[in-house]
Structure formats: structure tokens, C-alpha cells
Design a protein around this motif. Sequence first.
Motif, PDB file in Angstrom:
ATOM      1  N   PRO A  13      22.024 105.412 -82.331  1.00  0.00           N
ATOM      2  CA  PRO A  13      22.292 106.070 -81.380  1.00  0.00           C
ATOM      3  C   PRO A  13      23.505 106.823 -81.420  1.00  0.00           C
ATOM      4  CG  PRO A  13      22.671 103.903 -80.774  1.00  0.00           C
ATOM      5  CD  PRO A  13      22.023 104.021 -82.051  1.00  0.00           C
ATOM      6  N   THR A  14      23.699 108.278 -81.031  1.00  0.00           N
ATOM      7  CA  THR A  14      24.879 109.038 -81.098  1.00  0.00           C
ATOM      8  C   THR A  14      25.745 108.417 -80.436  1.00  0.00           C
ATOM      9  OG1 THR A  14      24.079 110.363 -79.367  1.00  0.00           O
ATOM     10  CG2 THR A  14      23.346 111.235 -81.303  1.00  0.00           C
ATOM     11  N   GLY A  15      27.086 108.339 -81.021  1.00  0.00           N
ATOM     12  CA  GLY A  15      28.193 107.867 -80.272  1.00  0.00           C
ATOM     13  C   GLY A  15      28.508 106.562 -80.816  1.00  0.00           C
ATOM     14  N   LEU A  16      27.750 105.990 -81.790  1.00  0.00           N
ATOM     15  CA  LEU A  16      27.814 104.621 -82.018  1.00  0.00           C
ATOM     16  C   LEU A  16      29.064 104.648 -83.231  1.00  0.00           C
ATOM     17  CD1 LEU A  16      26.529 101.870 -81.686  1.00  0.00           C
ATOM     18  CD2 LEU A  16      25.132 102.054 -83.729  1.00  0.00           C
ATOM     19  N   LYS A  17      28.968 105.891 -83.774  1.00  0.00           N
ATOM     20  CA  LYS A  17      30.174 105.651 -84.949  1.00  0.00           C
ATOM     21  C   LYS A  17      31.351 106.353 -84.276  1.00  0.00           C
ATOM     22  CE  LYS A  17      27.243 106.183 -88.845  1.00  0.00           C
ATOM     23  NZ  LYS A  17      26.537 107.161 -90.218  1.00  0.00           N
ATOM     24  N   ILE A  18      32.526 106.136 -84.829  1.00  0.00           N
ATOM     25  CA  ILE A  18      33.672 106.793 -84.521  1.00  0.00           C
ATOM     26  C   ILE A  18      34.376 107.235 -85.744  1.00  0.00           C
ATOM     27  CG2 ILE A  18      35.003 104.587 -84.549  1.00  0.00           C
ATOM     28  CD1 ILE A  18      36.526 105.573 -82.239  1.00  0.00           C
ATOM     29  N   ASN A  33      17.984 105.880 -76.447  1.00  0.00           N
ATOM     30  CA  ASN A  33      17.498 106.977 -75.294  1.00  0.00           C
ATOM     31  C   ASN A  33      18.703 107.097 -74.465  1.00  0.00           C
ATOM     32  OD1 ASN A  33      14.936 107.101 -76.392  1.00  0.00           O
ATOM     33  ND2 ASN A  33      14.304 105.418 -75.013  1.00  0.00           N
ATOM     34  N   GLU A  34      19.333 105.979 -74.075  1.00  0.00           N
ATOM     35  CA  GLU A  34      20.595 105.812 -73.299  1.00  0.00           C
ATOM     36  C   GLU A  34      21.736 106.850 -73.914  1.00  0.00           C
ATOM     37  OE1 GLU A  34      22.050 102.016 -72.743  1.00  0.00           O
ATOM     38  OE2 GLU A  34      20.544 101.688 -71.327  1.00  0.00           O
ATOM     39  N   LYS A  48      23.174 110.394 -72.369  1.00  0.00           N
ATOM     40  CA  LYS A  48      24.675 110.820 -72.287  1.00  0.00           C
ATOM     41  C   LYS A  48      24.988 112.009 -72.929  1.00  0.00           C
ATOM     42  CE  LYS A  48      26.260 105.853 -71.476  1.00  0.00           C
ATOM     43  NZ  LYS A  48      26.579 104.531 -72.034  1.00  0.00           N
ATOM     44  N   LYS A  49      24.416 112.172 -74.018  1.00  0.00           N
ATOM     45  CA  LYS A  49      24.952 113.304 -74.929  1.00  0.00           C
ATOM     46  C   LYS A  49      24.175 114.679 -74.017  1.00  0.00           C
ATOM     47  CE  LYS A  49      24.490 115.473 -79.495  1.00  0.00           C
ATOM     48  NZ  LYS A  49      23.727 115.313 -80.741  1.00  0.00           N
ATOM     49  N   ALA A  50      23.096 114.537 -73.458  1.00  0.00           N
ATOM     50  CA  ALA A  50      22.523 115.654 -72.885  1.00  0.00           C
ATOM     51  C   ALA A  50      23.465 115.910 -71.529  1.00  0.00           C
ATOM     52  CB  ALA A  50      21.186 115.415 -72.447  1.00  0.00           C
ATOM     53  N   ASP A  51      23.720 114.808 -70.888  1.00  0.00           N
ATOM     54  CA  ASP A  51      24.408 115.039 -69.727  1.00  0.00           C
ATOM     55  C   ASP A  51      25.975 115.626 -69.917  1.00  0.00           C
ATOM     56  OD1 ASP A  51      24.902 114.598 -66.905  1.00  0.00           O
ATOM     57  OD2 ASP A  51      26.543 113.117 -67.551  1.00  0.00           O
TER      58      ASP A  51
END
Length: 198
Positions: free
Chosen positions: A24-29, A98-99, A103-106
Motif C-alpha cells: 500500500p502507498t504510504g507504508l514507507k516513510i 485498497n484503503e 486515501k491517496k485519491a481522497d
Amino acid sequence: MLAISTRFFATKVAAATGVAPKFPTGLKISPYAMYIKQNFKNDSNMKNTEIVKDLSIKWKAMKDSEKNKYSEMSKSHNEKKMNDFLKLSTEEQTKLVNEAQEKKADRATRREAKERREKRKQEGRPTVPPSAYALFIKEKLSGTGSETKNKMKEAVEQWKSFSDAQKQKYTVEAKKLMDEYHNTLAKWESEKKEKSSK
């Protein structure tokens, strides 16, 4: 030394299942994001954007040897997150992916809306007036202070239960504001057209 690398883990999963896992996108920092996270402190005298801007300047001035600390923290964080993700069932992984996409699209939608609002503000374009619902909610929330969340919930439920007759006061006001908006907008567009033709 850190445990098995994420890439190795992912390769093993892909070989076993025949499908490369999608993270998922946002998993990495990133090291920079880790630096911001570790050093961000709320200051009542500064806006959050100003705090981040100040930290960004400090980050750019930092030596690579100083940044290494955050690179290691980032690497450790990312490997743990990835390893935890890979231990989940396929269904749980899919749900997280999917979540994250939602969130990315939002965020993208909100960013685009903000950019449109800022552009319209810079152009001097008249602001779209509130709807009947928005007028009602604003009236109900005025002066609520810390109770806003509960009052909001109550107001939403109350609006849903209203008949058309009960909503009429707000509908009439919203229509009046919308008519004024259209007149103002037409005038603004006419003036803009005149200026561009000169």
C-alpha cells in the motif's frame, strides 16, 4: 543487523504464490519524512506550514553524516512495516492496499479542490454560497465550542428528519444567496472579459 530484507521477503512470497505482493502507498516513510516526524513540535505562535518550512530549511543545510541517523530510522521502520504487511493474509493485504489507494485519491481530490479555490480567490472570482443544508448546519454549530462533534451529529440527524416545509426557511435563503451569486458572477465574468479584450 536487520532481519531478512523486504525485497528478499517479497521475492519469496512472489515465488510461492506466483503473484508479486503489492504494497500500500504510504507504508514507507522517507528519511526526510522521518526527520519531520521526529522534530515536529506544535508551536502556538507558528502555523504548521511554517514549522515544516523551517524544518525543511534545516534539513537541506544538514550534513549527510547527520542525515544518516534518519536514513537508518527510515530503513528500520520500512522493513518492520513491510515484514508485518507480508505476514498478513491476502485478504488483509488487499484491504490495506485498497484503503491506501482510497486515501491517496481522497487527498488528491482535496488538493485539487484547494488549488481551484486558491486560483479563484486570486482571480477575485465570487465565492459559491452555501446550500440550504450548509446554512442549517452553520446555524446549529454556531457557538458550540468543544461540543462541535456531538452537535454536528445531532444536526445531521435533525436535518434528515425534517420535512420539506421545515427545510423551507433554509431553502429560500440558499436560493436568494445563489441568485445573488449568479448576478455577481455574471458581472465579474463581464468585467474580466472586458479587461482581457483591451
